[in-house]
Structure formats: C-alpha cells, structure tokens
Write a protein that holds these residues in place. Structure first.
Motif, short mmCIF file in Angstrom:
data_model
loop_
_atom_site.label_atom_id
_atom_site.label_comp_id
_atom_site.label_asym_id
_atom_site.label_seq_id
_atom_site.Cartn_x
_atom_site.Cartn_y
_atom_site.Cartn_z
N GLU A 292 -24.25 30.57 0.80
CA GLU A 292 -23.59 31.09 1.99
C GLU A 292 -22.52 30.11 2.49
N GLU A 293 -22.87 28.80 2.43
CA GLU A 293 -21.93 27.80 2.93
C GLU A 293 -20.70 27.73 2.03
N ILE A 294 -20.90 27.87 0.71
CA ILE A 294 -19.76 27.85 -0.23
C ILE A 294 -18.84 29.04 0.08
N ARG A 295 -19.42 30.22 0.29
CA ARG A 295 -18.60 31.40 0.61
C ARG A 295 -17.84 31.19 1.91
N ARG A 296 -18.52 30.59 2.89
CA ARG A 296 -17.88 30.36 4.19
C ARG A 296 -16.72 29.39 4.04
N ILE A 297 -16.93 28.28 3.29
CA ILE A 297 -15.88 27.28 3.12
C ILE A 297 -14.70 27.88 2.37
N GLU A 298 -15.02 28.64 1.28
CA GLU A 298 -13.94 29.25 0.51
C GLU A 298 -13.14 30.23 1.38
N TRP A 299 -13.85 30.97 2.26
CA TRP A 299 -13.16 31.89 3.17
C TRP A 299 -12.28 31.13 4.15
N THR A 300 -12.82 30.05 4.62
CA THR A 300 -12.06 29.23 5.58
C THR A 300 -10.78 28.72 4.94
N ILE A 301 -10.89 28.21 3.69
CA ILE A 301 -9.73 27.65 3.00
C ILE A 301 -8.69 28.74 2.74
N GLN A 302 -9.17 29.92 2.40
CA GLN A 302 -8.25 31.02 2.07
C GLN A 302 -7.55 31.59 3.32
N THR A 303 -8.26 31.58 4.43
CA THR A 303 -7.72 32.25 5.62
C THR A 303 -7.04 31.30 6.61
N THR A 304 -7.20 30.01 6.46
CA THR A 304 -6.59 29.06 7.40
C THR A 304 -5.23 28.61 6.85
N PRO A 305 -4.24 28.56 7.69
CA PRO A 305 -2.90 28.12 7.25
C PRO A 305 -2.97 26.70 6.68
N THR A 306 -2.15 26.46 5.71
CA THR A 306 -2.17 25.17 5.00
C THR A 306 -1.91 24.02 5.96
N SER A 307 -1.01 24.21 6.85
CA SER A 307 -0.67 23.12 7.78
C SER A 307 -1.85 22.73 8.66
N LEU B 107 -22.33 21.18 -2.88
CA LEU B 107 -23.18 22.36 -2.76
C LEU B 107 -23.43 23.01 -4.13
N ARG B 108 -22.39 23.03 -4.95
CA ARG B 108 -22.56 23.60 -6.30
C ARG B 108 -23.52 22.74 -7.14
N ARG B 109 -23.46 21.42 -6.95
CA ARG B 109 -24.41 20.55 -7.64
C ARG B 109 -25.83 20.85 -7.19
N GLN B 110 -25.99 21.14 -5.89
CA GLN B 110 -27.30 21.51 -5.36
C GLN B 110 -27.78 22.82 -5.98
N ILE B 111 -26.85 23.78 -6.14
CA ILE B 111 -27.21 25.05 -6.77
C ILE B 111 -27.65 24.84 -8.22
N ARG B 112 -26.92 23.92 -8.92
CA ARG B 112 -27.31 23.63 -10.31
C ARG B 112 -28.69 23.01 -10.37
N LEU B 113 -29.00 22.18 -9.39
CA LEU B 113 -30.34 21.58 -9.35
C LEU B 113 -31.39 22.67 -9.13
N HIS B 114 -31.08 23.63 -8.22
CA HIS B 114 -31.99 24.77 -8.01
C HIS B 114 -32.20 25.53 -9.33
N GLU B 115 -31.11 25.77 -10.06
CA GLU B 115 -31.18 26.51 -11.32
C GLU B 115 -31.97 25.72 -12.37
N GLU B 116 -31.73 24.42 -12.40
CA GLU B 116 -32.44 23.56 -13.36
C GLU B 116 -33.94 23.57 -13.08
N ALA B 117 -34.29 23.44 -11.79
CA ALA B 117 -35.70 23.45 -11.41
C ALA B 117 -36.33 24.80 -11.73
N ARG B 118 -35.57 25.89 -11.46
CA ARG B 118 -36.09 27.24 -11.74
C ARG B 118 -36.37 27.42 -13.23
N LYS B 119 -35.44 26.98 -14.08
CA LYS B 119 -35.62 27.11 -15.53
C LYS B 119 -36.82 26.29 -16.01
N MET B 120 -36.96 25.09 -15.44
CA MET B 120 -38.10 24.25 -15.81
C MET B 120 -39.42 24.93 -15.47
#
Length: 286
Positions: A107-122, A138-151
């Motif tokens: 959710e935080e990744i989506r929020r940050i990506e939305w913020t970057i896309q919708t906020t003026p560059t300046s 956050l993506r590293r955290q997601i990979r850790l979740h995925e790694e733990a899930r697979k294990m």
C-alpha cells in the motif's frame, strides 16, 4: 528201516521247510510292499519339506527387503523433517528481519508512486530521492516476505512428504508383521516336517532291517532245505543201490539154486554167475 525212517523224516522236514520258505517269501513281499509305501511317504515328506524351505526362504528375503526399505524410508523421513525444520528456522530469521507488513508495504509503495506521479516536479524534486529509497526498501521487505513464504511452503511440502513416508512405513510394518506371522508358521511347519521325516526314515530303516533279516532267514532256510534235499537224494541213492544189490544177491542165489538142482539157466543168469565169479570157480574146481 533206519534209512527209510530217516528218509521219511527228511521228506517231512523238507515239506515243512517248503512251507516255511513260502511263508517267508510272502512275508518278504509284504514287508517290501510296506517299505515301498513308507519310502513313497518319505519322498512326499521330503518334497513338502523342500517346498516349505523354499517358501520360508522367500518370506525371509521379503522380510529382509521390507526391513531395509523401512530403514531407508526412516532415514528419508529424518532428512525431510530436518530440512523442514531448517527451512522454518531460516524463514523465522528472515521474518525477524522484516520491519513492514506485506500489505502495508504494498500500500505504501502504491501511495508513494501515486504521490510521485501526481506531484509537480518542482514541488517533489527535493523529496523524490528519499521517496525512491523508501520504495526500494519496501520492495526489499516484500522480497523478504516472499522468501519467507516460499521457505515455509517448501517446509510444509517436506513435512507432507515425510508424513506420507511415515504412512508408508506403517503400511510396511503391518506387512512385516503378517510376514513374520507367516514365517513363524512356516518354521513350525518345518519343524514338524523334520520330525516327521525322521520318524518316517526310522520306520523305513526298520522295515529295511526287517526285510534284510527275512531274506537272510529265507536264505538260511533255503540252504538247510537244499542240504536236507541233498541228504535225502544221497539216502535215496543208497537205498536204490541197496535194493539193486539185494535183488542181485537174490538173483545169484536163485541162479545157484537152479544150477545145483541141474536146471537150465538163462543167459542172463549165466552172465550174472560169471560176473560173480561163481560159474568160473566151479569150472576150475572140476
């Protein structure tokens, strides 16, 4: 008379021995027939004994294979359980290093990506680098979740495989129990057959000894019968010789009486007197 009495005794004894020989011959045939049936029984016992031994060997080999299979399966179970434990422990360590929940991170990744896309560059240029670093973390955290899930999934698969192998072990152990019951029954049957073989062998040996004794007795009686027959023939020959001599003596006496009485002698009588030397002696005395 003594000779005649002896001959009569010999004839009676020979007759009795002929009867004895016939009885012995019949007894030998009877014993041989019983012995033949006993040997056939012994052959069947030995054949059954061989079959039971073969079956027992097959069962023992099957037990050996099943026991080895159980050992190998148990080793595999221990390996799988150990690997599952290791994977869970590694998953626990990975999860221990996770600082953000999976859903919250997404959710935080989506929020940050939305913020970057919708906020003026300046307006965002100063915060953009920080925001990108945060997304990277956050993506590293997601990979850790995925790694733990697979294990954990792999650990569960190994646990499931181990449980399936345990069920297989239980099935084999049940099979082993049935095989051991069968083996014990075969061993008992084998023991009884060995006793039976020994018993029948003793019976066959006893009959062989009896047949041999009867044959020896038969030969002994036959030899005695032959001796008696030989003695009887000798006595008969002696009796015939005695009678011939008696007849000859009487014939000589009759011829001499006729000669003294001056009666005519037959050629046979003359020949007889000449053989006895009687007629020649009388000629010389004249």
């Amino acid at each position: 008379m003594d000779r005649e009495r002896r001959l009569k005794e010999l004839y009676e004894k020979a007759k009795q021995m002929d009867e004895n020989l016939e009885e012995l011959r019949a007894r030998v045939r009877e014993v041989e027939e019983v012995r033949r049936r006993v040997l056939e029984k012994l052959r069947k016992v030995k054949s059954e004994l061989s079959a039971v031994r073969g079956e027992l060997k097959t069962v023992n080999e099957e037990i050996g294979r099943r026991v080895q299979e159980v050992r190998e399966l148990r080793d595999r179970v221990r390996l799988l359980v150990g690997e599952a434990r290791r994977l869970r422990e590694e998953a626990r360590k990975v999860r221990g290093s996770i600082r953000v929940g999976l859903r919250k991170a997404e959710e935080e990744i989506r929020r940050i990506e939305w913020t970057i896309q919708t906020t003026p560059t300046s307006e965002i240029i100063e915060a953009e680098e920080e925001l990108l670093k945060r997304v990277q973390e956050l993506r590293r955290q997601i990979r850790l979740h995925e790694e733990a899930r697979k294990m954990l999934e792999e650990a569960m698969e190994k646990r499931a495989e181990a449980e399936a192998l345990r069920i297989r072990v239980r099935d084999i152990k049940a099979k082993l129990e049935r095989l051991r019951v069968k083996r014990d029954a075969l061993r008992e049957r084998l023991s009884k057959l060995l006793e039976r073989r020994a018993e029948v062998s003793r019976e066959a040996d006893k009959l062989s000894d009896e047949a041999r004794r009867l044959r020896e007795e038969f030969e002994s009686v036959r030899r005695e019968r032959d001796r008696i027959a030989s003695e009887a023939r000798a006595l008969e020959e002696e009796e015939r010789s005695r009678r011939r001599e008696e007849l000859r003596r009487r014939a000589v006496e009759d011829a001499l009486r006729k000669l003294r009485e001056g009666r005519r002698l037959t050629i046979q009588e003359l020949k007889l007197l000449m053989e006895e030397g009687v007629l020649q002696g009388r000629k010389e005395s004249r």
